[in-house]
Design a protein around this motif. Structure first.
Motif, PDB file in Angstrom:
ATOM      1  N   ASN A 113      40.997 -19.564 129.548  1.00  0.00           N
ATOM      2  CA  ASN A 113      41.211 -20.140 128.231  1.00  0.00           C
ATOM      3  C   ASN A 113      42.434 -21.049 128.234  1.00  0.00           C
ATOM      4  O   ASN A 113      43.349 -20.883 129.055  1.00  0.00           O
ATOM      5  N   PRO A 114      42.485 -22.014 127.318  1.00  0.00           N
ATOM      6  CA  PRO A 114      43.673 -22.857 127.204  1.00  0.00           C
ATOM      7  C   PRO A 114      44.919 -22.003 126.942  1.00  0.00           C
ATOM      8  O   PRO A 114      44.834 -20.909 126.378  1.00  0.00           O
ATOM      9  N   ALA A 115      46.055 -22.494 127.326  1.00  0.00           N
ATOM     10  CA  ALA A 115      47.307 -21.761 127.133  1.00  0.00           C
ATOM     11  C   ALA A 115      47.551 -21.523 125.646  1.00  0.00           C
ATOM     12  O   ALA A 115      47.314 -22.419 124.825  1.00  0.00           O
ATOM     13  N   PRO A 116      48.042 -20.337 125.284  1.00  0.00           N
ATOM     14  CA  PRO A 116      48.326 -20.050 123.867  1.00  0.00           C
ATOM     15  C   PRO A 116      49.265 -21.073 123.232  1.00  0.00           C
ATOM     16  O   PRO A 116      49.146 -21.374 122.039  1.00  0.00           O
ATOM     17  N   GLU A 117      50.177 -21.627 124.041  1.00  0.00           N
ATOM     18  CA  GLU A 117      51.134 -22.600 123.510  1.00  0.00           C
ATOM     19  C   GLU A 117      50.435 -23.854 122.964  1.00  0.00           C
ATOM     20  O   GLU A 117      50.937 -24.510 122.043  1.00  0.00           O
ATOM     21  N   LEU A 118      49.267 -24.168 123.530  1.00  0.00           N
ATOM     22  CA  LEU A 118      48.554 -25.356 123.075  1.00  0.00           C
ATOM     23  C   LEU A 118      48.044 -25.173 121.647  1.00  0.00           C
ATOM     24  O   LEU A 118      48.038 -26.112 120.849  1.00  0.00           O
ATOM     25  N   TYR A 119      47.649 -23.937 121.311  1.00  0.00           N
ATOM     26  CA  TYR A 119      47.212 -23.657 119.943  1.00  0.00           C
ATOM     27  C   TYR A 119      48.412 -23.567 118.998  1.00  0.00           C
ATOM     28  O   TYR A 119      48.321 -23.955 117.832  1.00  0.00           O
ATOM     29  N   GLU A 120      49.511 -23.075 119.517  1.00  0.00           N
ATOM     30  CA  GLU A 120      50.712 -22.932 118.689  1.00  0.00           C
ATOM     31  C   GLU A 120      51.352 -24.285 118.383  1.00  0.00           C
ATOM     32  O   GLU A 120      51.816 -24.521 117.253  1.00  0.00           O
ATOM     33  N   ASN A 121      51.360 -25.170 119.368  1.00  0.00           N
ATOM     34  CA  ASN A 121      52.045 -26.455 119.214  1.00  0.00           C
ATOM     35  C   ASN A 121      51.106 -27.605 118.879  1.00  0.00           C
ATOM     36  O   ASN A 121      51.532 -28.621 118.324  1.00  0.00           O
ATOM     37  N   GLY A 122      49.822 -27.468 119.219  1.00  0.00           N
ATOM     38  CA  GLY A 122      48.842 -28.515 118.959  1.00  0.00           C
ATOM     39  C   GLY A 122      48.730 -29.513 120.089  1.00  0.00           C
ATOM     40  O   GLY A 122      49.649 -29.669 120.912  1.00  0.00           O
ATOM     41  N   ALA A 123      47.591 -30.182 120.141  1.00  0.00           N
ATOM     42  CA  ALA A 123      47.299 -31.148 121.198  1.00  0.00           C
ATOM     43  C   ALA A 123      47.638 -32.566 120.769  1.00  0.00           C
ATOM     44  O   ALA A 123      47.748 -32.869 119.576  1.00  0.00           O
ATOM     45  N   LYS A 124      47.802 -33.431 121.772  1.00  0.00           N
ATOM     46  CA  LYS A 124      48.013 -34.860 121.537  1.00  0.00           C
ATOM     47  C   LYS A 124      46.845 -35.622 122.139  1.00  0.00           C
ATOM     48  O   LYS A 124      46.449 -35.359 123.276  1.00  0.00           O
ATOM     49  N   ILE A 125      46.287 -36.549 121.367  1.00  0.00           N
ATOM     50  CA  ILE A 125      45.112 -37.284 121.828  1.00  0.00           C
ATOM     51  C   ILE A 125      45.328 -38.788 121.688  1.00  0.00           C
ATOM     52  O   ILE A 125      46.245 -39.237 120.989  1.00  0.00           O
ATOM     53  N   GLY A 126      44.480 -39.550 122.348  1.00  0.00           N
ATOM     54  CA  GLY A 126      44.519 -40.999 122.242  1.00  0.00           C
ATOM     55  C   GLY A 126      43.106 -41.546 122.190  1.00  0.00           C
ATOM     56  O   GLY A 126      42.127 -40.799 122.337  1.00  0.00           O
ATOM     57  N   PHE A 127      42.986 -42.854 121.995  1.00  0.00           N
ATOM     58  CA  PHE A 127      41.677 -43.495 121.965  1.00  0.00           C
ATOM     59  C   PHE A 127      41.371 -44.088 123.340  1.00  0.00           C
ATOM     60  O   PHE A 127      42.181 -44.813 123.914  1.00  0.00           O
ATOM     61  N   SER A 128      40.190 -43.779 123.839  1.00  0.00           N
ATOM     62  CA  SER A 128      39.795 -44.188 125.187  1.00  0.00           C
ATOM     63  C   SER A 128      39.382 -45.656 125.234  1.00  0.00           C
ATOM     64  O   SER A 128      38.841 -46.204 124.272  1.00  0.00           O
ATOM     65  N   GLN A 129      39.638 -46.266 126.388  1.00  0.00           N
ATOM     66  CA  GLN A 129      39.172 -47.621 126.656  1.00  0.00           C
ATOM     67  C   GLN A 129      37.845 -47.608 127.418  1.00  0.00           C
ATOM     68  O   GLN A 129      37.265 -48.670 127.677  1.00  0.00           O
ATOM     69  N   VAL A 130      37.366 -46.408 127.760  1.00  0.00           N
ATOM     70  CA  VAL A 130      36.099 -46.290 128.480  1.00  0.00           C
ATOM     71  C   VAL A 130      34.947 -46.538 127.515  1.00  0.00           C
ATOM     72  O   VAL A 130      34.917 -45.987 126.401  1.00  0.00           O
ATOM     73  N   GLU A 131      34.010 -47.355 127.931  1.00  0.00           N
ATOM     74  CA  GLU A 131      32.872 -47.691 127.075  1.00  0.00           C
ATOM     75  C   GLU A 131      32.062 -46.447 126.745  1.00  0.00           C
ATOM     76  O   GLU A 131      31.747 -45.645 127.628  1.00  0.00           O
ATOM     77  N   ILE A 132      31.718 -46.294 125.473  1.00  0.00           N
ATOM     78  CA  ILE A 132      30.956 -45.132 125.035  1.00  0.00           C
ATOM     79  C   ILE A 132      29.531 -45.222 125.567  1.00  0.00           C
ATOM     80  O   ILE A 132      28.993 -46.318 125.771  1.00  0.00           O
ATOM     81  N   LYS A 133      28.910 -44.087 125.802  1.00  0.00           N
ATOM     82  CA  LYS A 133      27.529 -44.063 126.276  1.00  0.00           C
ATOM     83  C   LYS A 133      26.595 -44.622 125.209  1.00  0.00           C
ATOM     84  O   LYS A 133      26.876 -44.542 124.016  1.00  0.00           O
ATOM     85  N   SER A 134      25.476 -45.162 125.666  1.00  0.00           N
ATOM     86  CA  SER A 134      24.485 -45.668 124.723  1.00  0.00           C
ATOM     87  C   SER A 134      23.930 -44.509 123.909  1.00  0.00           C
ATOM     88  O   SER A 134      24.019 -43.348 124.307  1.00  0.00           O
ATOM     89  N   GLY A 135      23.345 -44.824 122.762  1.00  0.00           N
ATOM     90  CA  GLY A 135      22.861 -43.797 121.860  1.00  0.00           C
ATOM     91  C   GLY A 135      21.972 -42.762 122.519  1.00  0.00           C
ATOM     92  O   GLY A 135      22.149 -41.567 122.323  1.00  0.00           O
ATOM     93  N   GLY A 136      21.028 -43.222 123.361  1.00  0.00           N
ATOM     94  CA  GLY A 136      20.119 -42.279 124.002  1.00  0.00           C
ATOM     95  C   GLY A 136      20.819 -41.347 124.957  1.00  0.00           C
ATOM     96  O   GLY A 136      20.671 -40.123 124.894  1.00  0.00           O
ATOM     97  N   LEU A 137      21.616 -41.906 125.850  1.00  0.00           N
ATOM     98  CA  LEU A 137      22.304 -41.089 126.850  1.00  0.00           C
ATOM     99  C   LEU A 137      23.390 -40.221 126.232  1.00  0.00           C
ATOM    100  O   LEU A 137      23.712 -39.155 126.755  1.00  0.00           O
ATOM    101  N   ALA A 138      23.974 -40.674 125.128  1.00  0.00           N
ATOM    102  CA  ALA A 138      25.023 -39.896 124.474  1.00  0.00           C
ATOM    103  C   ALA A 138      24.488 -38.567 123.950  1.00  0.00           C
ATOM    104  O   ALA A 138      25.237 -37.605 123.797  1.00  0.00           O
ATOM    105  N   LYS A 139      23.192 -38.516 123.670  1.00  0.00           N
ATOM    106  CA  LYS A 139      22.604 -37.324 123.068  1.00  0.00           C
ATOM    107  C   LYS A 139      22.084 -36.326 124.099  1.00  0.00           C
ATOM    108  O   LYS A 139      21.633 -35.241 123.743  1.00  0.00           O
ATOM    109  N   VAL A 140      22.109 -36.707 125.376  1.00  0.00           N
ATOM    110  CA  VAL A 140      21.547 -35.864 126.434  1.00  0.00           C
ATOM    111  C   VAL A 140      22.666 -35.371 127.338  1.00  0.00           C
ATOM    112  O   VAL A 140      23.504 -36.147 127.786  1.00  0.00           O
ATOM    113  N   LYS A 141      22.668 -34.077 127.623  1.00  0.00           N
ATOM    114  CA  LYS A 141      23.724 -33.501 128.463  1.00  0.00           C
ATOM    115  C   LYS A 141      23.302 -33.606 129.933  1.00  0.00           C
ATOM    116  O   LYS A 141      22.939 -32.619 130.571  1.00  0.00           O
TER     117      LYS A 141
END
Length: 319
Positions: free
Chosen positions: A147-175
Motif C-alpha cells: 500500500n502507499p505510505a501512510p504519509e502520502l494520505y496524511e500530507n496529500g499528493a502532488k500532480i501535474g498535467f502530462s504532455q503525453v498524448e491521450i489515447k484515442s477514445g476507443g483504446l482509452a476504454k480498453v484495458k
C-alpha cells in the motif's frame, strides 16, 4: 567475446540474477504449462507471445485484503469486455480464473495479495497477424500487496498535467497491455518529482492518471469525474459512486457524476483526489504548482477512503 550457451532450463535458473522486487512475487499460474511456479525466476512469458512483442492482450489488477478480494466480479467482467473489444477469446472461464486465484492464495500463504491477470493472444511467430498464434493464454501472478505510505494520505499528493498524448477514445476504454503512454506519464511524474501526472484531451478536457482515475469537488459541492468517452471505467471509482449516498448524507457533496470538464477546473476545486485499486481514495493537495483548497487533505477524500475500506471488509469475496 563469446557468451555461454545453455541447453538446459536448470542451468538458466542457476545464473539468473535476483532483484529486490522478486521478494514480492509469490506464485504464478501459466497456461503454457498449465501449472503454478513459486520461483520468480520461472515466472516467464514466451518471447513470441503477442503480449510481449505487440502488447496484444488485456489485463486486470485486483487486490485481496485480509483474505477477501475486492470487486472481483467487476474486475473479471471488465476483463471480459476488454477481451471482446479486441476480439480476444479468453482461455479460461470466470469460474476457472477464480479457482486459480484460490490456489495461488493457498500456495502463497498470503492474506494481502495483489493479483495481476494477463490474457494474451498467445505465442506463435513474431508477426502482427493475430491468427498466427497457437491460441490464447493466461498468466496470473500473486504478489504481496504493498500500500502507499501512510504519509502520502496524511500530507496529500502532488500532480501535474502530462504532455503525453491521450489515447484515442476507443483504446482509452480498453484495458490492453499496450501501456506505453501510461509508462511515459509515470516517467514524467518521477522526472518532475511529482506523485502523478494527469492527461488531457486535445480540446482541454480532464483525463486520468497512468493507472488511476481522478475526481474533484467543485464549488457547487458536486463530485465530478472524467468522462468515460476518453478514460477507463475504473472499478473502484464506480464503486465509490454507488457508495456516494453516504457522502451526501454527511452533507459533504450534493451529488457525484461523470462529466466532460475542462482540466482547468482542478485549479478551482475544493478537493481533488485520485481513485484506484491500490490507492482507494488518495487526496491531492497541489495541481501543477497550485495549492488545492487549504493545502491539506479534505473531508470528502477521507470519508471516501473510509467507505471503500469498510466496503472491502464487509463485501469482499472469500475465495
Amino acid at each position: 567475446m563469446e557468451y555461454p550457451v545453455y541447453n538446459d532450463a536448470s542451468e538458466i535458473v542457476s545464473v539468473c540474477p535476483e532483484y529486490a522486487a522478486q521478494n514480492d512475487y509469490h506464485a504464478m499460474y501459466s497456461s503454457v504449462f498449465s501449472g503454478i511456479v513459486t520461483d520468480p525466476k520461472l515466472m516467464t512469458i514466451p518471447v513470441d507471445d503477442h503480449l510481449v512483442h505487440r502488447g496484444d492482450g488485456v489485463f486486470e489488477a485486483f487486490k485481496m485484503v485480509d483474505g477477501k478480494v475486492f470487486l472481483l466480479d467487476e474486475h473479471l467482467a471488465r476483463l471480459e469486455r476488454s477481451a471482446g473489444d479486441i476480439f480476444l477469446e479468453l482461455r479460461h472461464s470466470k469460474e476457472e480464473m477464480i479457482a486459480i486465484c484460490k490456489q495461488l492464495t493457498e500456495v502463497s500463504g498470503l492474506k494481502d495479495i495483489l493479483f495481476r491477470l494477463y490474457a494474451s493472444r498467445g505465442p506463435g511467430g513474431f508477426t502482427p497477424n493475430p491468427y498466427a498464434s497457437v491460441g490464447p493464454q493466461l498468466y496470473l501472478i500473486a504478489s504481496a500487496l504493498r500500500n502507499p505510505a501512510p504519509e502520502l494520505y496524511e500530507n496529500g499528493a502532488k500532480i501535474g498535467f502530462s504532455q503525453v498524448e491521450i489515447k484515442s477514445g476507443g483504446l482509452a476504454k480498453v484495458k490492453t497491455c499496450n501501456y506505453i503512454s501510461n509508462v511515459l506519464m509515470a516517467k514524467e511524474a518521477v522526472d518532475q518529482k511529482l506523485n502523478f501526472m494527469i492527461n488531457v484531451t486535445a480540446d482541454g478536457l480532464l483525463g486520468e492518471g497512468p493507472t488511476e482515475n481522478i475526481a474533484y469537488l467543485n464549488q457547487d459541492n458536486e463530485l465530478i469525474y472524467s468522462s468515460f468517452d476518453h478514460t477507463l471505467r475504473g472499478t473502484t471509482l464506480l464503486r465509490l459512486q454507488e457508495l456516494s449516498g453516504e457522502l451526501q448524507a454527511e452533507g459533504l457533496i450534493s451529488g457525484m457524476r461523470e462529466a466532460k470538464q475542462s482540466a482547468d477546473e482542478l485549479y478551482n476545486a475544493k478537493e481533488v483526489f485520485m481513485i484506484g485499486t491500490t490507492l482507494d481514495a488518495l487526496p491531492v493537495v497541489e495541481v501543477a504548482g497550485k495549492v488545492v483548497g487549504d493545502g491539506k487533505p479534505g473531508p470528502v477524500s477521507k470519508l471516501a477512503r473510509k467507505l471503500l475500506k469498510k466496503d472491502q471488509q464487509e463485501n469482499g469475496t472469500v475465495l
